[in-house]
Design an enzyme around this catalytic site. Structure first.
Site, mmCIF file in Angstrom:
data_model
loop_
_atom_site.group_PDB
_atom_site.id
_atom_site.type_symbol
_atom_site.label_atom_id
_atom_site.label_comp_id
_atom_site.label_asym_id
_atom_site.label_seq_id
_atom_site.Cartn_x
_atom_site.Cartn_y
_atom_site.Cartn_z
ATOM 1 N N ASP A 417 28.528 35.404 47.272
ATOM 2 C CA ASP A 417 29.784 35.593 46.923
ATOM 3 C C ASP A 417 30.434 35.505 48.395
ATOM 4 O OD1 ASP A 417 31.991 36.322 45.749
ATOM 5 O OD2 ASP A 417 31.723 38.451 46.150
ATOM 6 N N THR A 419 34.096 36.965 49.104
ATOM 7 C CA THR A 419 34.898 38.254 49.219
ATOM 8 C C THR A 419 33.873 39.404 49.104
ATOM 9 O OG1 THR A 419 36.650 37.189 48.143
ATOM 10 C CG2 THR A 419 36.750 39.195 48.560
ATOM 11 N N PHE A 726 45.065 43.767 36.052
ATOM 12 C CA PHE A 726 44.410 42.497 36.477
ATOM 13 C C PHE A 726 43.426 42.133 35.633
ATOM 14 C CE2 PHE A 726 41.667 40.239 38.924
ATOM 15 C CZ PHE A 726 42.301 39.229 39.526
ATOM 16 N N ARG A 793 43.874 35.059 52.111
ATOM 17 C CA ARG A 793 44.051 35.073 50.752
ATOM 18 C C ARG A 793 45.489 34.924 50.048
ATOM 19 N NH1 ARG A 793 39.573 37.709 48.109
ATOM 20 N NH2 ARG A 793 40.794 38.835 46.650
ATOM 21 N N GLY A 874 35.456 32.731 43.962
ATOM 22 C CA GLY A 874 36.298 32.584 42.954
ATOM 23 C C GLY A 874 37.695 31.899 43.781
ATOM 24 N N ASN A 1018 32.092 40.812 39.547
ATOM 25 C CA ASN A 1018 32.313 39.157 39.158
ATOM 26 C C ASN A 1018 30.723 38.576 39.602
ATOM 27 O OD1 ASN A 1018 32.540 39.466 41.916
ATOM 28 N ND2 ASN A 1018 34.031 37.732 41.799
#
Lengths: 1464, 353
Positions: A417, A419, A726, A793, A874, A1018
């Site tokens: 991943d 982040t 969110f 970001r 993502g 995630n």
């Protein structure tokens, strides 16, 4: 008390059977109330409900033995051994004394049972402890709260919890001492998140004026069955009057959490004991089977086959032998017990069975136990490694899966991943753009650079802890720990922001995600000026009708932008130094509009019809309603007053000013040091801090209101109507508020630019305003892309003003959605989508997520180790690419293939094109090499040994949509093949599901060992799918850790975990397993050769005791010690030469060939060890067991010497173990041979050993046989060490020869550090006396170079836009862009990057435009849109352009053909 | 708490050499250079040892005679012919004549050897009752089942000693005669038949059952002799210390041989004039031929041998030591070559690093 719905219908049926049939809901009633039906007493109803007793034990005193045995017999090996042992009880075939044969299997079973028992006992103890915690429960008899044990709590009880108490069960919050009906809990026990979460009293109960009285609680709660979803709770509470109120997870206090900041709360128990969500989530450690173990099991089967073959051979031999000598009436032939002669066939069958018993040693009974012991020790060592322990946070590596440690040494693919895994997930506000104007925040950037520089200084100059008085003790403690460490081993590797991290950890008790770096933001002067102007203007104009109208559109946007930053989040404000109640200012509107009646009550129907034109009218009505409904309490906010006055035209300025002054008195003095923001995600906190830096400070948040502090306007209180949280599908969150200045209903949305930009109000292009808007948007998009290039970001901030009708209309459906029990999420989701449309773009922010320390070095190391690293993120493509460059995942001399396709066909075409390109570009990558042989295909394509010949390496970048196409069944092979050719793969915009699909694909198709590492929820699916899942115990909670096999504090620890521990674990275990097979085969071989001399009668010359206990006692310890402690290569060599990791990937230690070579060696050794004593005692008067004992001794010595050859490091433990083994054997033999003169038939070994000790031949054979047996192996090893050493041996030689040389390069881990140090422009002088600071220095310098580099990238015309016409691509070698040198020397560089970005519709039009964003150093493979001559819009391009189509078809066909033979 | 296992470990790991896997260790590297001296040392030592063994084995004299009685091999063939129909004639005698040109250095041991006789086969090997042999009266009456079918006689009486091993007791006997002067009369050489069994066997493992009224025969009353035996166990010898279960021939026989070809000690010659060995002269061994081996292709031999510190004559160990020692030396030379050839290269490698 509680009943299930079905249970209520059929009360006569016993509860146990009912449980199966119960419905999907559970009904909870107060235990204090008499049950509704008299025939259904409470006790009966509660019987089938879990009480709150925690029982994690598996066994009871009675059930232990049967249950444990049952479990153990699930292991096939145990069944087999018991079967063999039982076979021994059959007289005709028995080989040993039956009792004795049972001994080893009983021993193994007993050891396992004891281990289970011990574990169970410790569980029992901890259960007992927890069960006997006390808590206050309302007693019906005593009419007050009394202390009860946790285990006595039942569903339906009322529990009162005080501050800092742990919640004993899942409790519905009914009352809180907090005036707002809030309760703060800390869920660290549950998910590791340390920020406070807010829970709310059930609506309707919070309004109670007096204290909540459980006796009056007559409502019935209906909720879902117990489940393990921590993030969901659905249900409703039915009051006696029939009113229904929905219940959400905000009303639940989950077991295991801690009540904080709240004096006392009362709730009713909904789920207890094992039905609580915490316990349902507690699935215990995972059991996976490692690859090595799978391979081993396969070899065990080979051994079984070998055993059967040997036995069969023996059986046939014995049959023939019996036949031959029976006829001849040999004296030694023994008839059947009844005197009849034994038929050869029967004899053969008996012999077969007896042989199986005798040779059972071949299947190593102790292998499984030994492996388990070794693995336990390995886990212990990994856990104990001080270098894997994060000093700053004190957390360390955890092995959650106990039996796949050796898999760590065989990883081929790492899926990471981005982040939080590669980056810190500590968001720092860097830049923003508001209404199309960018604010650079140069000062802020300088400040950040200073922080990074400062780290290394602070390290030595600032006394730790002294700077932070509040947590000084911790600081000094940590420094003490630091001093204890050997300087050579740990600290020099800890580069980067150590001090900052420590500070953060100290604060983490109170606030999440807020290091000073994130908090102190230097505002951009221009923007600050604008904000102040807004503020001033508004302060002046606030009494007028439309205050915002007085601002220019730009300033209005600026104002809204900061308001959105401040309130569009879920940040909780706490002030640790002050009790919450005093800070808060109450506001008379209790809750957001929750019912349509409420709404109608507040906004009269006339208003709905008249619309928002009658604003003043509305306000008037509202004001009268307010004044009529309830008196404004003294506490009621000045702001609300102010607003009323505002609307009414404000005849009372005195009051207003009063209000303001009081507000100023309360808030202005210096709120900053007192307020802390607790955010659920770090970027929220970063944005709130950023807004505070612009004097727009979030001052307080309640469920229904948000207070914002502005210097001139003072405190503005926004009525918070809704918060749409969110989620990863919408990728945005919104708040619906009522603006205090305009009384408009505003929606502020914050979200990923990709989604928000698509939701904007389509602007008319005919009027000036629309054009202006369009321009702003394109500018913003441009800046967004730029931010992304810089690795920031990006978030878009947008706003929507709702009219009353729109709102009412939306609200109605939203409330429906909210109150529905089934399908609620789906409805809410759609409701949110309905709201978030037609947005007005305010601006965008760029937040920097800093790379974690040591990530580039770690990636470089892992790559050197032959691991392919895929990053699945993502984030948007540009951000991901940039981060990939920053962490050295992509190199500037790499070619990047970018796959962006908007349709399945396009994706297929692109893939074919890329494949052709890849195949044409280098002979070495022609898939002939990989034809049909997967293990060859494993070897990474760009090994560092041959980079010069293979040209630049490839990298693949693919976005989420294309990934979805590429993962389709028909394309996945091509995609994988392409990905295999690439050195690194970057998947952007991928969903959690896609992540797991990619991992699954690689795992199943390439048969590769995969490791997934991630930190967030995630990543959970990916982590679960991979062979080895690693969780980063970072900022985003513990879901990833819970799902993982190993949990790391930082990404950089992966290096040591894999390269050192993984390698060791693999090599240790592989060698031990091989040794086990060798040992048993060799031992069995001795027995088998003897069969040729005893008529295949399954006779054994080795005494049964030795035979049975040899594995278990005499030869087990040394191999265990070696298996636990042996280090084939020292850790420092492994780290400096990561290539050594490949031995594990290629299974060099333990592959079928090594297994069979090993077996052959075992056969040879057994031949030698059998025939030397055979010949030495030939023609002598020795008896069977006097001859067998030297053979046993020889075997033992040979095993030990063999182990000695294979052991690489000899610690005193190894010596001890070997000595112990020999001693044990001789002492056991002595005692055994002297113990009984007539026992142990048939061997009856009385005095054998003692006699042998007086026999010189015994010593002579014991000396000769092991040497002769091991001569070939020793010779081979010595020759191998000298002539063709394996890389591992080289590494060892290196360590041996130059131990000092190795310690020197340790200082400069990684290539770029060294580079940086030699940089003459380096501002900091390299101090030899402080080796630590050098790394920080280089780190910092590198960090500073990075943005410069990307700026250069954007500024310079650097992108090489090479068009590869499709019809030229097939077969041709695509020469021009192959070499970076070529492209770099090209004089004309078309299409500067910036111009590409400013292409209209850039974001949406890249279906086939795969372009790589590379700085000038990179070469670009660009299949441009022009080359394909097709566009997204004309999707029917295939029929229209026949030639490319044909080409495509040909391509596809060709590659399909190839695929059949080549790909896999 | 159950979930506390997942919270990050709060305490730091112990920083000890053991937990950090930094135990001081000897790290031998197997390469030509290292193993070179090892091979030479081992090789030299083995060759030395081998030479010693070889010579001491060569110093052992052995004299053997196959008296199975294959046709045309001597006068035992008559007995052997009779043996064919599995009914050994009682006391069929034959003789073996040999002459010693010089003194056969003593002490001389007399062995008999059987070949192709599988004393080590499983069902034969277990067919015995050690507690019966240790003189336990209850075991005497109730032999263990392993002895079947030689557990009880047809009449139902317990067999003593039971089992196949005892049943197949070797029952040839030898006497040695020495013709001291040439042509003179043969003088019987005294054979010491005691002390041929292990001391522990004779004194600890094997005991006769307690005497009944001072009589061994009464002690064995109610038992049957093994089917193959011509007389009961207490009549094995007239010497009360060598009869019954503690008859030394019997004890020796009961120690089952390891391999199908085996020797068993028959007697020692160490008395009188023969304590230093067998003087030169002609000898005759009178053989009482009882034991049938030709049926299963076995052979019987009689062997005179002297004994050295390492036991009987066996050149194997010496040769094996010599071979392995030479192999070691050979490998040592290979290593030497490798070492010299590749030493430089390794040094270069090192320099490269």
């Amino acid at each position: 008390m509680e009943r299930d719905t079905a249970a209520a219908e059929e009360p006569a049926v016993p509860g146990r059977r009912l449980r199966r049939r119960e419905g999907r809901t559970r009904t909870v009633r107060s235990n204090l109330q008499p049950p509704p039906g008299a025939e259904d007493p409470a006790a009966k109803g509660a019987r089938h409900l879990a009480d709150n007793r925690l029982k994690t034990t598996k066994y009871t005193a009675l059930s232990f033995l049967p249950k444990n045995l049952f479990e153990q017999f699930h292991r096939l090996a145990n069944v087999y051994f018991v079967f063999i042992a039982l076979l021994n009880f059959v007289p005709a075939v028995n080989a040993f004394q039956p009792g004795l044969a049972l001994a080893p299997v009983l021993f193994i079973l007993a050891v396992t049972a004891f281990k289970d028992l011990w574990e169970d006992y410790s569980r029992h103890r901890s259960d007992h402890e927890i069960n006997h915690l006390g808590c206050l429960v309302f007693s019906r008899e005593e009419k007050r709260y009394v202390t009860r044990f946790w285990k006595e709590i039942r569903v339906g009880d009322f529990v009162r919890l005080r501050c800092n108490e742990i919640i004993p069960a899942d409790i519905l919050l009914l009352s809180s001492s907090d005036p707002d009906g809030l309760c703060h809990i800390e869920t660290a026990n549950l998910d590791g998140e340390t920020n406070l979460k807010r829970r709310q009293v059930v609506r309707g109960f919070s309004e109670l004026v007096s204290e909540f009285n459980p006796l009056t609680f007559t409502s019935v709660i209906e909720c879902e069955r117990p489940n393990n979803d921590l993030t969901r709770f659905r249900g409703c509470i039915k009051h006696e009057d029939g009113e229904k109120v929905g219940l959400h997870k905000e009303n639940m206090l989950l077991r295991g959490c801690t009540v904080r900041n709240t004096e006392a709360v009362v709730g009713i128990v909904i789920y207890a004991g094992h039905e609580t969500k915490a316990l349902l989530n507690n699935s215990g450690p995972r059991y996976k089977r490692s690859r090595l173990e799978r391979q081993m099991n396969c070899d065990v089967l080979w051994c079984v086959l070998l055993l059967v073959c040997m036995s069969l051979f023996s059986a046939v031999g014995h049959g023939l032998w019996v036949q031959r000598y029976q006829e001849k009436k040999a004296l030694f032939d023994v008839p059947e017990p009844d005197g009849s002669s034994l038929s050869p066939v029967t004899a053969a069958v008996y012999s077969f069975l007896t042989m199986i018993i005798v040779l059972q040693v071949l299947i190593p009974i102790s292998l499984y136990v030994s492996i388990e012991i070794v693995k336990m020790c390995q886990v212990y060592f990994i856990n104990q490694d001080a270098e894997l322990c994060d000093e700053e946070t004190g957390s360390r590596l955890q092995c959650r899966a106990l039996n796949i440690t050796e898999d760590l040494g065989q990883i081929q693919y790492v899926f990471s991943d981005k982040t939080g895994t590669l980056t810190e997930n500590k968001m720092v506000f860097r830049k923003c753009t508001v209404s199309g104007i960018e604010y650079e925040h140069d000062a802020n950037a300088q400040r950040l650079a200073r922080y990074q520089e400062g780290d290394s200084e602070e390290e030595d100059t600032v006394p730790r802890g002294g700077s932070l008085p509040q947590r000084g003790s911790t600081g000094s403690h940590q420094s003490a720990r630091g001093l204890h460490r050997a300087p050579g081993t740990t600290s020099h590797r800890r580069s980067g922001s150590r001090a900052e991290a420590r500070r953060a950890s100290m604060l983490s008790k109170h606030t999440a995600f807020s290091s000073p770096m994130e908090k102190d933001i230097t505002p951009d002067p221009k923007l600050l000026e604008k904000v102040n102007e807004c503020d001033r203007c508004l302060a002046m104009a606030r009494c007028q009708e439309h205050p915002l109208a007085h601002l220019s559109p730009e300033l209005a946007d600026v104002f809204d932008f900061f308001i959105a930053l401040t309130i569009c989040n879920t940040v909780v404000v706490t002030s640790p130094n002050q009790p919450r109640q005093k800070v808060r200012v109450r506001f008379e509107l209790k809750s957001p509009v929750k019912t349509i009646e409420d709404f109608l009550r507040r906004f009269s129907p006339s208003r709905l019809t008249s619309g928002c034109s009658s604003l003043g009218n509305l306000a008037t009505t509202k004001a009268t309603h307010k004044s009529g409904s309830s008196s404004l309490s003294a506490l009621s906010s000045e702001c609300s007053l102010l607003r009323v006055e505002d609307q009414l035209g404000g005849p009372a300025p005195v009051i207003t000013s009063n209000g303001y002054s009081s507000g100023a008195a309360g808030w202005a003095p210096d709120p900053k040091p007192e307020l802390r923001y607790e955010a659920e995600s770090p970027d929220e906190a970063a944005l709130v801090y950023a807004a505070r830096a612009y004097n727009c400070a979030l001052a307080g948040r309640l469920p229904d209101q948000v207070a914002v502090e502005l210097p001139h306007l003072g405190r503005l209180t926004f009525e918070l109507l809704h918060t749409l949280g969110f989620d990863s599908i919408r990728k945005r969150m919104s708040v619906v508020i009522r603006h205090p200045l305009t009384d408009e209903i505003n929606v502020y949305t914050k979200g990923a630019d990709s989604v928000v930009m698509d939701l904007l109000l389509p602007c008319a292009s005919d009027d000036a305003r629309g054009r202006h808007q369009k321009k702003i948007r394109s500018k913003t998009q441009h800046y967004l892309d730029m931010y992304a290039v810089q690795g920031l970001r990006t978030l878009c901030i947008a706003k929507r003003v709702l009219s009353q009708e729109e709102y009412a209309c939306w609200l109605q459906r939203h409330l429906e959605a909210e109150s529905s029990v089934d399908n609620r999420e789906e409805l809410l989701f759609q409701s949110a989508i309905r709201l978030e449309t037609n947005l007005h773009l305010l601006g965008a922010t760029g937040i920097e997520d800093r790379l974690q320390d040591g990530v580039p070095e770690t990636i470089a190391k892992l790559r050197q180790a032959g691991l392919q690293i895929w990053v699945l993120t993502g984030d948007k493509q540009e951000t991901a690419i940039n981060i990939a460059y920053a962490c050295k995942l992509l190199d500037h001399d790499e070619e990047i293939i970018t796959l962006n396709a908007e349709s399945q066909e396009a994706c297929a075409a692109l893939l074919d094109q890329c494949l052709h390109y890849v195949q044409s570009r280098g002979p070495h990558s022609v898939p002939e090499k990989t034809t049909g042989y997967i293990s060859v295909g494993f070897s990474p394509l760009c090994p560092p040994s041959e980079p010069a010949t293979s040209g630049p390496c490839l990298s693949l970048v693919i976005d989420g949509r294309s990934l979805a196409y590429a993962l389709e069944k028909n394309l996945e092979d091509k995609f994988l093949f392409l990905a295999k050719q690439c050195r690194s793969v970057l998947c952007c915009r991928s969903t959690p599901l896609q992540k797991s699909v990619v991992v699954k694909l690689v795992r199943s198709k390439l048969k590769a060992m995969t490791l997934a590492i991630g930190d967030g929820a995630n990543d959970v699916s990916m982590i679960q799918v991979a062979d080895v899942g690693v969780g980063i115990s970072g900022q985003e909670g513990m879901q990833a850790v819970m799902a993982s096999d190993f949990a790391l504090p930082r990404f950089r620890y992966l290096e040591k975990l894999l390269i050192v521990h993984g390698h060791w674990c693999y090599s240790r275990l592989a060698n031990m397993v091989l040794y086990f097979f060798y040992k048993n085969t060799m031992f069995v071989g001795l027995l088998f050769w003897f069969q040729f001399y005893c008529g295949f009668s399954a006779s054994a010359m080795i005494d049964q005791w030795y035979l049975i206990f040899f594995n278990l006692l005499f030869s087990s310890l040394p191999q265990l010690v070696t298996g636990v402690l042996d280090k084939d290569v020292p850790a420092d060599v492994l780290l400096t030469k990561p290539q050594l990791y490949r031995s594990g990937q290629n299974m060099e230690e333990y592959r079928p060939r090594t297994f069979w070579v090993n077996m052959a060696d075992a056969a040879f050794q057994s031949l030698v060890c059998f025939f030397i004593p055979y010949l030495a005692y030939y023609n002598s008067d020795t008896d069977l067991f006097t001859w067998g004992t030297p053979i046993t001794t020889i075997a033992l010595l040979t095993f030990l010497l063999h182990l000695g050859i294979e052991t690489k490091t000899w610690t005193w433990l190894n010596w001890m173990a070997c000595g112990f083994s020999v001693l044990l054997f001789f002492s056991v033999a002595f005692i055994y041979n002297a113990s009984c003169a007539t026992c142990y038939p048939p061997s009856n070994p009385y005095w054998t050993m003692h006699t042998l000790m007086g026999d010189p031949v015994f010593y002579l054979t014991c000396l000769l046989a092991p040497v002769a047996a091991l001569l070939p192996r020793l010779l081979f090893r010595a020759l191998q060490g000298s002539l063709f050493p394996t890389p591992l041996q080289r590494g060892r030689q290196l360590a041996k020869r130059s131990p000092k040389k190795l310690s020197a390069p340790k200082e400069t881990q990684g290539p770029h550090v060294g580079e940086a140090r030699t940089d003459p422009s380096e501002p900091r002088s390299v101090s030899a006396s402080r080796p630590h600071s050098q790394d920080y220095t280089s780190q910092a310098s590198w960090r500073r170079q990075q943005p410069a580099c990307s700026r250069e990238a954007s500024g310079e015309p650097s992108v090489v836009d090479v068009s590869v016409p499709l019809r030229e691509a097939p077969g041709s070698s695509a020469a021009p862009e192959r070499y970076p040198g070529d492209s770099r020397t090209k004089p004309s560089r078309p299409a500067p990057l910036a111009s590409i970005f400013s292409l209209p519709g850039f974001g949406s039009l890249r279906w086939v435009s795969s372009l790589s964003l590379v700085s000038g150093l990179g070469s670009v493979l660009h299949f441009s849109r022009s080359s394909l001559q097709v566009d997204k819009q004309d999707g029917e391009f295939l029929p229209r352009r026949p030639r490319p189509d044909r080409d495509l078809c040909g391509l596809t066909a060709a590659s399909k053909q190839k695929q059949a033979t080549d790909y896999f | 708490m159950t979930w506390s296992a997942t919270t990050p470990g709060a305490h730091q790991p112990d920083n000890t050499a053991f937990t950090q896997q930094r135990l001081p260790a000897w790290q031998p590297l197997l390469s030509a250079g290292i193993t070179l001296p090892l091979f030479f040392c081992v090789g030299l030592a083995f060759i030395g040892l081998g030479l010693g063994l070889f010579y001491s084995s060569n110093g052992i004299k052995e004299l053997d005679y196959d008296y199975t009685g294959d046709a045309g091999t001597g006068n035992c063939s008559l007995c052997a012919l009779a043996d064919q129909d599995r009914a050994p004639p009682r006391n069929c005698s034959c003789a073996w004549y040999f002459s010693l040109p010089e003194l056969f250095q003593g002490p001389v041991y007399l062995y008999y050897e059987l070949t192709n006789f599988y004393q080590n086969n499983r069902r034969y090997g277990v067919s015995r009752d050690d507690s019966q042999l240790s003189g336990l009266p209850s075991s005497l009456r109730h032999p263990v089942n392993e002895c079947a079918p030689y557990q009880y006689s047809a009449a139902g009486r317990p067999i003593a000693p039971c089992g196949a091993i005892a049943n197949s007791l070797f029952n040839d006997s030898f006497t040695l005669w020495h013709q001291r002067p040439a042509g003179g009369p043969y003088v019987e050489v005294p054979l010491d038949r005691t002390g041929i069994a292990w001391w522990t066997d004779y004194h600890v493992k094997f005991h006769n059952p307690p005497l009944v009224n001072g009589s061994l025969a009464l002690a064995f009353r109610g038992t049957a002799q093994p089917p193959n035996w011509p007389q009961p166990v207490y009549k094995l010898s007239s010497d009360p210390n060598n009869t019954g279960f503690i008859n030394q021939d019997f004890v020796v026989w009961m120690r089952t041989a390891a391999l199908p070809t085996f020797r068993k000690l028959y007697a020692r010659i160490r008395q009188g004039n023969y304590s230093t060995g067998l003087p030169r002269g002609a000898y005759r061994v009178n053989i009482t031929y009882n034991y049938p081996v030709r049926a299963f292709g076995g052979h019987k031999r009689i062997i005179f041998t002297s004994i050295s510190w390492m036991g009987g004559k066996n050149p194997f160990l010496g040769i094996a030591y010599l071979v392995v020692g030479s192999l070691c030396i050979l490998t040592g030379f290979v290593m030497l070559v490798v070492y010299i050839r590749y030493q430089d290269q390794n040094d270069e490698d090192e320099d490269e690093e």
